[in-house]
Design an enzyme around this catalytic site. Structure first.
Site, mmCIF file in Angstrom:
data_model
loop_
_atom_site.group_PDB
_atom_site.id
_atom_site.type_symbol
_atom_site.label_atom_id
_atom_site.label_comp_id
_atom_site.label_asym_id
_atom_site.label_seq_id
_atom_site.Cartn_x
_atom_site.Cartn_y
_atom_site.Cartn_z
ATOM 1 N N GLU A 89 8.713 -3.542 -6.633
ATOM 2 C CA GLU A 89 9.695 -2.744 -5.915
ATOM 3 C C GLU A 89 11.110 -2.948 -6.442
ATOM 4 O O GLU A 89 11.870 -1.985 -6.583
ATOM 5 C CB GLU A 89 9.634 -3.052 -4.413
ATOM 6 C CG GLU A 89 8.484 -2.395 -3.665
ATOM 7 C CD GLU A 89 7.142 -3.080 -3.909
ATOM 8 O OE1 GLU A 89 6.109 -2.480 -3.583
ATOM 9 O OE2 GLU A 89 7.154 -4.213 -4.413
ATOM 10 N N HIS A 158 3.730 -6.429 7.999
ATOM 11 C CA HIS A 158 3.666 -5.016 7.627
ATOM 12 C C HIS A 158 3.926 -4.083 8.810
ATOM 13 O O HIS A 158 3.498 -2.933 8.795
ATOM 14 C CB HIS A 158 2.291 -4.694 7.016
ATOM 15 C CG HIS A 158 1.997 -5.449 5.765
ATOM 16 N ND1 HIS A 158 1.326 -6.648 5.770
ATOM 17 C CD2 HIS A 158 2.303 -5.186 4.474
ATOM 18 C CE1 HIS A 158 1.213 -7.092 4.525
ATOM 19 N NE2 HIS A 158 1.811 -6.225 3.722
#
Length: 359
Positions: A89, A158
């Site tokens: 990322e 998450h």
């Protein structure tokens, strides 16, 4: 029947999706479109409209996206404009920011915004601050998009809502769509915007169909960033929410209406800039305010709304303290029964409204 619908709505099975077809009708409309397909339409139309637009992220190309949001785009536009990246990322967000500085308009997809924590230096220090630090000489037209907030059974690492995280930072615009028209119109507006935009989707909403008006099927249709929408008119209490929980508020309002309580439901759409004027006007009419969000309570979106109302003209119109409905102040548990009790449910909204109205 209302209580049955509430029960089904709190779960995440197929039946709840079918019920939403009937529950979430926003206006005179011509076609039903899922949020997933609305996002796909928005990217397709903007890729076609402007050759500077491109999409990059993990599995966005040959696999059609982890959630199939980019389905068919790679076959249509090819490797140069739909780019599969390695699982890094920080790396591909940095590439996207650099491309934006060079004059392109990247759409940078995070498979989930939880992974944006790996790239937050690029989002905040490189994208958000550059226009200011360059004295307005260097814009960074980029969209960071992907699913945000709690999904189902993905536990603490998450399940975070990043609305308050990114809305805290000047230089970013932060939007959070609820239905298909929000998703399409806001994404098109975000792609055309010359500022970095954090676009917070919700995984549980991708497969939910909503009716879309003829107007929203037009390729020039956009939803202005910074403007909230009143989804339901009411006179007794204002319910202010964003993303998935707008639906919860509408369901709670339907139940409360049978008890004589008329709720005004505001879909924020945009977290930064925040449409304070819309909220203030509603509070001046209803004299009561309840905010609803999936994120944690401390320094959250609801907390900011409370402060803005207290500092502004609407404060004198309140007949009771503002009530916040939020996620529980703990890391998300994995067990389903604990997860369900860690995020707002329809019954929690109903309880808070009655508490605010003292009924």
């Amino acid at each position: 029947m209302a209580s049955l619908r509430c029960f089904l709505r709190s779960g995440r099975d197929v039946v709840s999706v079918v019920l939403r077809r009937e529950l979430h009708k926003t206006s005179v409309a011509s076609v039903q479109v899922t949020v997933r397909d609305a996002l796909n339409q928005a990217m397709d139309e903007e890729l076609e409209r402007d050759e500077k637009v491109f999409l990059l992220g993990e599995e966005v190309a040959q696999y059609d996206g982890a959630y199939k949001v980019s389905r068919g785009l790679w076959k249509k536009y090819g490797d140069k404009r739909i780019i599969d990246t390695p699982i890094t990322e920080m790396g591909f967000a940095g590439i996207a920011v650099g491309a934006a500085m060079a004059g392109l308009r990247p759409i940078c997809e995070f498979m989930t915004f939880n992974f944006s924590m790996q790239a937050i230096d690029q989002v905040i220090n490189s994208a958000a601050k550059t226009y200011y630090m360059s004295a307005g000489l260097q814009s960074v037209p980029i969209v960071f998009r992907g699913p945000n907030g709690a999904s189902a059974g993905v536990a603490a690492q998450h399940s975070q809502c990043f609305a308050a995280w990114y809305a805290h930072c000047p230089g970013l615009k932060v939007v959070s769509p609820w239905n298909s028209e929000d998703a399409k119109g806001l994404l098109k507006a975000a792609i055309r915007d010359d500022n970095p935009v954090v676009f917070l989707e919700n995984e549980l909403m991708y497969g939910v169909p909503f009716e879309m008006s003829e107007e929203s099927q037009n390729k020039d249709f956009t939803v202005p960033i910074g403007k909230a929408k009143i989804e339901r008119q009411g006179s007794h209490v204002s319910l202010v929410s964003h993303s998935r929980y707008v639906g919860h508020c509408l369901d709670a309002a339907a139940v409360l209406a049978k008890e004589g309580v008329e709720c005004e439901v505001i879909n924020l759409r945009s977290i930064r800039p925040l449409d304070v004027e819309c909220i203030e006007a509603s509070v001046m009419k209803t004299n009561h305010l309840v905010t609803v969000e999936g994120g944690w309570p401390q320094f959250g979106v609801g907390a900011e709304i409370c402060a803005r109302i207290m500092e502004g003209p609407a404060f004198n119109y309140l007949d009771a303290p503002v009530t916040r409905v939020t996620g529980v102040d703990i890391p998300m548990p994995y067990a389903k029964i604990l997860e369900d009790n860690s995020i707002p449910q329809i019954k929690d909204i109903i309880f808070s409204v009655k508490k605010t109205l003292n009924i």
